[in-house]
Motif scaffolding. Structure first.
Motif, PDB file in Angstrom:
ATOM      1  N   UNK A  75       0.852  -1.185   0.000  1.00 46.84           N
ATOM      2  CA  UNK A  75       0.000   0.000   0.000  1.00 46.84           C
ATOM      3  C   UNK A  75       0.895   1.244   0.000  1.00 46.84           C
ATOM      4  N   UNK A  76       0.418   2.338  -0.648  1.00 44.19           N
ATOM      5  CA  UNK A  76       1.109   3.612  -0.481  1.00 44.19           C
ATOM      6  C   UNK A  76       2.085   3.979  -1.567  1.00 44.19           C
ATOM      7  N   UNK A  77       3.165   4.641  -1.150  1.00 44.80           N
ATOM      8  CA  UNK A  77       4.046   5.390  -2.050  1.00 44.80           C
ATOM      9  C   UNK A  77       5.131   4.508  -2.672  1.00 44.80           C
ATOM     10  N   UNK A  78       5.966   5.164  -3.497  1.00 41.17           N
ATOM     11  CA  UNK A  78       7.076   4.465  -4.147  1.00 41.17           C
ATOM     12  C   UNK A  78       8.067   3.916  -3.124  1.00 41.17           C
ATOM     13  N   UNK A  80       7.343   2.613  -0.252  1.00 45.85           N
ATOM     14  CA  UNK A  80       6.809   1.316   0.170  1.00 45.85           C
ATOM     15  C   UNK A  80       7.034   0.253  -0.902  1.00 45.85           C
ATOM     16  N   UNK A  81       6.833   0.639  -2.160  1.00 46.11           N
ATOM     17  CA  UNK A  81       7.079  -0.297  -3.266  1.00 46.11           C
ATOM     18  C   UNK A  81       8.535  -0.766  -3.252  1.00 46.11           C
ATOM     19  N   UNK A  82       9.428   0.172  -2.995  1.00 48.47           N
ATOM     20  CA  UNK A  82      10.843  -0.177  -2.972  1.00 48.47           C
ATOM     21  C   UNK A  82      11.162  -1.059  -1.765  1.00 48.47           C
ATOM     22  N   UNK A  83      10.544  -0.778  -0.624  1.00 49.35           N
ATOM     23  CA  UNK A  83      10.718  -1.644   0.543  1.00 49.35           C
ATOM     24  C   UNK A  83      10.259  -3.070   0.231  1.00 49.35           C
ATOM     25  N   UNK A  84       9.170  -3.179  -0.530  1.00 52.25           N
ATOM     26  CA  UNK A  84       8.678  -4.504  -0.930  1.00 52.25           C
ATOM     27  C   UNK A  84       9.702  -5.219  -1.802  1.00 52.25           C
ATOM     28  N   UNK A 110       1.592  -7.600   4.812  1.00 49.16           N
ATOM     29  CA  UNK A 110       0.916  -6.391   4.376  1.00 49.16           C
ATOM     30  C   UNK A 110       1.861  -5.227   4.662  1.00 49.16           C
ATOM     31  N   UNK A 111       2.415  -4.644   3.596  1.00 59.52           N
ATOM     32  CA  UNK A 111       3.345  -3.523   3.718  1.00 59.52           C
ATOM     33  C   UNK A 111       2.528  -2.240   3.659  1.00 59.52           C
ATOM     34  N   UNK A 112       2.368  -1.587   4.786  1.00 56.03           N
ATOM     35  CA  UNK A 112       1.315  -0.603   4.976  1.00 56.03           C
ATOM     36  C   UNK A 112       1.757   0.847   4.809  1.00 56.03           C
ATOM     37  N   UNK A 113       0.748   1.695   4.611  1.00 53.47           N
ATOM     38  CA  UNK A 113       0.931   3.141   4.461  1.00 53.47           C
ATOM     39  C   UNK A 113       0.146   3.843   5.567  1.00 53.47           C
ATOM     40  N   UNK A 114       0.714   4.909   6.119  1.00 52.02           N
ATOM     41  CA  UNK A 114       0.053   5.612   7.220  1.00 52.02           C
ATOM     42  C   UNK A 114      -0.368   7.030   6.849  1.00 52.02           C
ATOM     43  N   UNK A 115      -0.229   7.394   5.580  1.00 52.73           N
ATOM     44  CA  UNK A 115      -0.468   8.780   5.196  1.00 52.73           C
ATOM     45  C   UNK A 115      -1.929   9.166   5.374  1.00 52.73           C
TER      46      UNK A 115
END
Length: 516
Positions: A75-78, A80-84, A110-115
């Motif tokens: 979920x979320x930004x680039x 997070x995508x890179x962390x994945x 689940x790689x999450x976003x908090x924005x």
């Protein structure tokens, strides 16, 4: 005992185990996690950062993934995508194989976003859907990681309502994934590893890149700007920059592997290098060095106007593989609202920055982020945002309705703009955004642009699609062999958000009319 009774008995035991985990871990949780503190965060020092040149997996953990599959939902930004990509790389080195379906997985993250609150709700909704699967497959590991995991309220909610989760870990300790997995397999209790420390820099992490045309490269982590509405400084930690030689080496390796475009990532990418004690070296210097690498395109995101200095503008004006598109979030056109947001610049200072950029790069394409309905925003202040948008001439924008995030200073402000007013303002802003996007696209009709072809159109396999240097989406007919290549396309029709055209031969594009 029949199969139905056996399953019901197994589920009952599993539920009892989940409840025991909550009781046993409530005290432990308090010892490993501290809630975000603006006061403490502003006192951040540099001595805590450690650089680790080589990531290593202990020999005893190298085979724990044999015969097992992993699934990561992002979920979320680039970032997070890179962390994945990094976590996928670690999984692969542990012997796991990737699967596209949760039903087939032995580990689900689940790689999450908090924005935004909406992203948070999606994650908890997904956890609800995963519970029956966990009851059917007790050996399945379910983990929650990413930015949401750094929030105390989120971890408490998981402890209270989602006892079947096996792992919770934050953004600072992704490199500890092998140890976290091992602990989850060995323990019958929930494994929680959320560091309140600011994080280190770990080089040579394995990565499974999501494509072979474009790649993301982290150049720094964290943010020290503390905009009053933003949770990122707490979930991602303080600003800390990778060493330039490591970044340049990674980009060179990607160029050698045939990648055509690199996007440099950072929560506040313009602050790159400000934490170096041993040299003066900023984003402008890094871009100047990367300009010499044989790769067609280099971008960066996301910028903060406060740190966009003259050196960076000077280097970007040299162009070459540095594209003519800049994403420059303004958030509001009112100096009073910008002050409440903690943006540390005024409307006038932002417009002066834009003036400098356009003077150095006359054909630049600017995009932005805007929040409407921030606490205390008046009709007049919203009108200032519309007028700034017109004055700058942004070609596109990401627009958002303000919603409070727990743990931020703005969450303590009275949210005194009604949802009805917020929606009306967003609608008016989006009408303006659409108008300016259509206007920017119209100028491409009849022009020839350079397109990096990414693949087939999502709606029509007979049509190829890709992006120009200025980040415009182009759809056109062409051979599948063009995928992954830079080609020239003559634009026949401009729409509000996309361009339609036809691929032209190289000899027809000797004199390209428009850089795109």
């Amino acid at each position: 005992m029949n199969e139905k009774q056996r399953l019901e008995s197994q589920q009952a035991k599993q539920q009892t185990s989940f409840q025991k985990q909550e009781k046993d871990y409530s005290q432990y949780f308090q010892t490993v996690y501290m809630p975000p503190s603006l006061k403490d965060a502003r006192k951040r020092g540099r001595e805590e950062i450690e650089y680790h040149k080589d990531f290593e997996i202990p020999d005893e953990l190298r085979e724990i993934g044999q015969g097992r599959k992993f699934y990561i939902r992002t979920y979320g930004c680039q970032m997070n995508e890179h962390d994945t990509e990094v976590m996928a790389g670690i999984f692969m080195e542990l012997g796991y194989r990737h699967t596209e379906t949760i039903e087939d997985a032995d580990v689900i993250l689940l790689n999450t976003c908090a924005i935004r609150e909406n992203a948070e709700n999606k994650v908890f909704g997904e956890l609800g859907h995963l519970k029956p699967l966990k009851l059917e497959k007790p050996d399945l590991l379910i983990g929650v990681c990413g930015c949401m995991s750094q929030e105390e309220s989120v971890v408490n909610r998981i402890l209270q309502k989602h006892h079947f989760v096996d792992m919770i870990f934050g953004t600072h300790n992704i490199h500890r994934l092998p140890q976290i997995l091992n602990e989850a397999y060995m323990s019958k209790e929930m494994v929680i590893e959320v560091w309140s420390k600011e994080g280190d820099i770990i080089e040579n992490l394995p990565k499974v890149r999501m494509g072979n045309i474009k790649a993301w490269v982290n150049i720094m982590y964290g943010c020290d700007k503390f905009c009053t509405y933003c949770i990122v400084p707490y979930t991602r930690g303080k600003e800390r920059s990778r060493r330039p030689e490591d970044i340049i080496q990674e980009v060179r390796q990607l160029a050698a592997q045939g990648y055509k475009e690199i996007t440099l990532l950072g929560q506040n990418v313009n602050a790159y290098g400000k934490d170096f004690d041993d040299m003066e070296y900023g984003l402008g210097d890094l871009m100047d060095d990367l300009r010499k690498v044989d790769i067609p395109r280099i971008r960066f995101t996301t910028s903060h106007p406060r740190d966009f200095d003259d050196r960076l503008i000077e280097v970007l004006a040299k162009k070459g593989n540095l594209v003519e598109h800049i994403h420059l979030p303004v958030q509001s056109g009112s100096s009073d609202i910008l002050k409440i947001m903690g943006r540390v610049y005024t409307r006038e200072q932002f417009l002066e920055l834009v003036r400098k950029i356009k003077a150095a790069i006359p054909d630049v394409a600017l995009s932005t982020d805007i929040i409407v309905g921030f606490p205390n925003e008046t009709d007049e202040q919203f009108e200032e945002t519309l007028s700034l948008y017109r004055e700058v001439g942004f070609e596109t924008a990401y627009t958002f309705i303000y919603s409070p995030r727990e743990g931020t200073p703005a969450a303590r402000m009275k949210d005194n703009v009604s949802m009805e007013v917020k929606k009306e303002r967003l609608q008016r802003l989006n009408q303006l955004v659409n108008e300016f996007s259509a206007k920017a696209m119209k100028k491409y009709e009849g022009q020839i642009v350079e397109v990096l072809v990414e693949g087939e159109s999502k709606t029509n396999p007979d049509i190829l699609s890709g992006y120009t240097r200025k980040n415009k989406l182009v759809n056109f007919k062409g051979p599948k062999s063009a995928i992954g290549q830079l080609v020239h396309v003559k634009i026949n029709e401009a729409k509000t958000w996309t361009l339609d055209g036809v691929m032209v031969e190289e000899r027809e594009a000797v004199e390209v009319n428009c850089n795109g």
